[in-house]
Design an enzyme around this catalytic site. Structure first.
Site, PDB file in Angstrom:
ATOM      1  N   ASN A  35      49.917  34.983  45.059  1.00  0.00           N
ATOM      2  CA  ASN A  35      50.445  33.639  44.833  1.00  0.00           C
ATOM      3  C   ASN A  35      49.361  32.632  44.487  1.00  0.00           C
ATOM      4  OD1 ASN A  35      53.075  34.454  45.258  1.00  0.00           O
ATOM      5  ND2 ASN A  35      53.049  33.971  47.433  1.00  0.00           N
ATOM      6  N   ARG A 104      58.422  33.959  37.921  1.00  0.00           N
ATOM      7  CA  ARG A 104      58.612  32.560  38.295  1.00  0.00           C
ATOM      8  C   ARG A 104      57.345  31.739  38.104  1.00  0.00           C
ATOM      9  NH1 ARG A 104      61.768  28.976  40.480  1.00  0.00           N
ATOM     10  NH2 ARG A 104      60.868  27.307  41.726  1.00  0.00           N
ATOM     11  N   CYS A 128      61.979  36.827  41.762  1.00  0.00           N
ATOM     12  CA  CYS A 128      62.911  37.397  42.730  1.00  0.00           C
ATOM     13  C   CYS A 128      64.178  36.553  42.819  1.00  0.00           C
ATOM     14  CB  CYS A 128      62.263  37.487  44.115  1.00  0.00           C
ATOM     15  SG  CYS A 128      61.102  38.839  44.301  1.00  0.00           S
ATOM     16  N   ASP A 320      57.847  34.517  53.439  1.00  0.00           N
ATOM     17  CA  ASP A 320      57.512  35.789  52.800  1.00  0.00           C
ATOM     18  C   ASP A 320      57.294  36.920  53.804  1.00  0.00           C
ATOM     19  OD1 ASP A 320      57.734  34.836  50.249  1.00  0.00           O
ATOM     20  OD2 ASP A 320      55.586  34.658  49.870  1.00  0.00           O
ATOM     21  N   ILE A 342      63.978  28.407  54.543  1.00  0.00           N
ATOM     22  CA  ILE A 342      63.374  28.065  53.256  1.00  0.00           C
ATOM     23  C   ILE A 342      64.299  28.423  52.098  1.00  0.00           C
ATOM     24  CG2 ILE A 342      61.345  28.328  51.784  1.00  0.00           C
ATOM     25  CD1 ILE A 342      60.766  27.005  54.477  1.00  0.00           C
TER      26      ILE A 342
END
Length: 433
Positions: A35, A104, A128, A320, A342
Site C-alpha cells: 500500500n 484501485r 477488491c 486489512d 471501515i
C-alpha cells in the site's frame, strides 16, 4: 499490458493446497509495503528526474502500476526489489480503463498529473470488491486546491483553469480520515502555489512514507503521521535514489497470526513495531507472548482465548487484518465479537470459514465467533485479498488439506506467500492446471 492480464487470468485457474497440522518455525521475512509502494510509484509523475525505490515487493499490483505508468510515458526499470522510474516526458494524462479497472491504487495518479500538468483524466478505480470506497473526499480536496472536476460515465476529468495551470494552496478539512484522499491531496498540493493544510488527515504509516519521499525530493511537508498536515508548495521536485519502502505491516500481522493459529513460536522481521501496536496488543490479550528487539518480533503462542476487536483507522486495529484475525478467533477458547467499521461488505469470508466448521453468527457488520476445537479442511475461495489470506491461515490449522481458490487476490498483496510459509515448515503447494 497483455502480460498483466494474462497473469491475472492464469491465477484464476490456480489453487493453493494447504495441509493442516504442521507447525511453523524459524523466521518469516516481511517484504516492502504494497500500500506504500503503489503510492510512491505514482509520486514519480511529479518529477522529471529519476526516482529509485528499493524494497519493492513482487506483486501483480506492482506489475499493474508499472503498466499504468508506462502508458503515461514513464520509463520503468525493475531489477529485483529495486525500481527506477523516470517521468522526464509524459506522453499522456489519461491512463487506460483496462489497466485502471483492476487496480484501485491507479486513481492516485490523478493528484500528481494534476499538480504537474494541470490536467488529468482517470477512470474510477477497481480493486477488491469489499464495498463502497468512494473518491468523494479526493475530489473535494482537488476542488479546494482550485481544480475543476467533472465525473461522467465513470471517468473523472480534472483541470486547472487559467494560463499558469498551477493549483493554489488551500485549507482542507476531511470529513473522514481517508488514506487515499490524504495521499491524493498531498501529492497535488506539493507543487501548488502557497500553503495547504489537511485537517483530519489519515495518520497511517503509508502516509508518513509518502511525505518522507516527497521531502527527499525537495518537498516541504510537515505533520504527516498526525491529524494536521502542512504542505508548502514548491516550484519543482527533484529525483531521489535508494529510497526504501517501509516493511508491510499487514503482511507482518498476517505472519504473526499464522504463528498464533498454528501455536508455533516464530520470528517475524523486519517490522516497525509502532506500526502494529494495536495488533500486537490484541495478540498478547489472546494469549501470545511477544518480544520485540529492534525490528524483529518473536511470538510464542500459549492457549488462545477469545478477544473482541473493532476495526478503526490507524492507530486502531486495521481492517486489512480483520479477516486473518477472525480465522484465528475461530480456533480460540470462548466467544469473540468482531466489528467491521471501515468497509460495509468486508465479511464475505465468514461463509467460507463456516464451510470449514467455524461457528460464526452475523449481526449486520459484526461477527460473533464461537471458537471450535479444530477446523476441518474444505474447498474455499478467497473473495478478496485479505479474505484469501484468512483462508490460508485457516487451512494451516485445519484437519486435512484445504484447497484455496481466488489466488488472483492473494497474488495482488502477498509476495510469494506459499514459498515463505513452506520455508517455515508449512505444507503449502500451488496447484497449476
Amino acid at each position: 499490458m497483455m502480460a498483466v492480464a494474462e497473469a491475472s487470468q492464469e491465477s484464476l485457474k490456480q489453487r493453493l493446497n494447504v495441509s493442516g497440522g504442521n507447525g511453523l518455525k524459524g523466521t518469516l521475512r516481511v517484504s516492502g509495503a504494497k500500500n506504500s509502494a503503489l503510492v510512491l510509484m505514482t509520486a514519480s509523475l511529479l518529477s522529471e528526474e529519476t526516482i529509485e525505490l528499493t524494497n519493492i515487493p513482487s506483486l501483480t499490483d506492482i506489475d499493474g502500476m508499472s503498466a499504468i505508468l508506462e502508458s503515461l510515458g514513464v520509463q520503468v526499470d525493475r531489477q529485483s526489489d529495486c525500481i527506477r522510474l523516470t517521468a522526464a516526458e509524459l506522453s499522456g494524462s489519461a491512463p487506460p480503463y483496462e489497466l485502471v479497472n483492476s487496480l484501485r491504487a491507479s486513481f492516485f495518479s490523478i493528484g500528481p498529473l494534476l499538480g504537474r500538468l494541470g490536467h488529468a483524466q482517470v477512470p474510477l478505480p477497481g480493486g477488491c470488491r469489499i464495498g463502497a470506497r468512494p473518491v468523494v473526499e479526493h475530489i473535494r480536496g482537488l476542488k479546494a486546491l482550485g481544480a475543476v472536476v467533472n465525473v461522467e460515465h465513470g471517468i473523472v476529468t480534472a483541470s486547472v483553469p487559467g494560463s499558469k495551470k498551477r493549483l493554489t494552496g488551500a485549507q482542507i478539512v476531511l470529513d473522514c480520515p481517508s488514506v487515499g484522499a490524504t495521499e491524493t491531496i498531498l501529492m497535488a498540493a506539493v507543487l501548488a502555489d502557497g500553503v495547504s493544510t489537511i485537517e483530519n488527515a489519515a495518520q497511517e504509516p503509508e502516509v508518513q512514507d509518502l511525505a518522507n519521499l516527497l521531502n527527499s525530493m525537495g518537498g516541504q511537508v510537515s505533520g504527516a503521521g498526525g491529524p494536521l498536515i502542512t504542505v508548502q508548495g514548491v516550484e519543482r521536485l527533484r529525483g531521489c535514489s535508494n529510497y526504501p519502502v517501509i516493511p508491510d505491516r499487514i503482511e507482518a500481522g498476517t505472519f504473526l497470526m499464522a504463528a498464533a493459529i498454528t501455536r508455533s513460536p516464530l520470528v517475524v522481521e523486519p517490522v516497525i513495531p509502532e506500526h502494529l501496536s494495536a495488533v500486537i496488543q490484541k495478540l498478547r490479550d489472546c494469549g501470545c507472548s511477544i518480544q520485540i528487539k529492534g525490528r524483529a518480533v518473536t511470538i510464542t503462542p500459549g492457549e488462545i482465548t477469545a478477544v473482541d476487536i473493532t476495526t478503526q483507522p490507524f492507530p486502531g486495529f486495521p481492517t486489512d487484518l480483520q479477516a486473518p484475525f477472525m480465522a484465528l478467533m475461530c480456533t480460540a477458547k470462548g466467544t469473540s465479537v468482531i466489528s467491521e467499521k471501515i468497509y460495509e461488505n468486508r465479511l464475505q469470508h465468514v461463509a467460507e470459514l463456516q464451510r470449514m466448521g467455524a461457528s460464526i453468527r452475523l449481526e449486520g457488520s459484526t461477527a460473533i465467533v464461537e471458537g471450535v476445537a479444530q477446523l476441518s479442511a474444505a474447498p474455499v475461495t478467497g473473495t478478496d485479498l485479505r479474505a484469501a489470506a484468512a483462508m490460508v491461515l485457516a487451512g494451516l490449522s485445519a484437519k486435512g488439506i484445504t484447497e484455496v481458490a481466488g489466488l488472483k487476490h492473494l497474488d495482488r498483496g502477498y509476495d510469494d506467500l506459499e514459498a515463505k510459509l513452506s520455508a517455515a515448515g508449512a505444507e503449502v503447494k500451488r496447484n497449476i492446471p
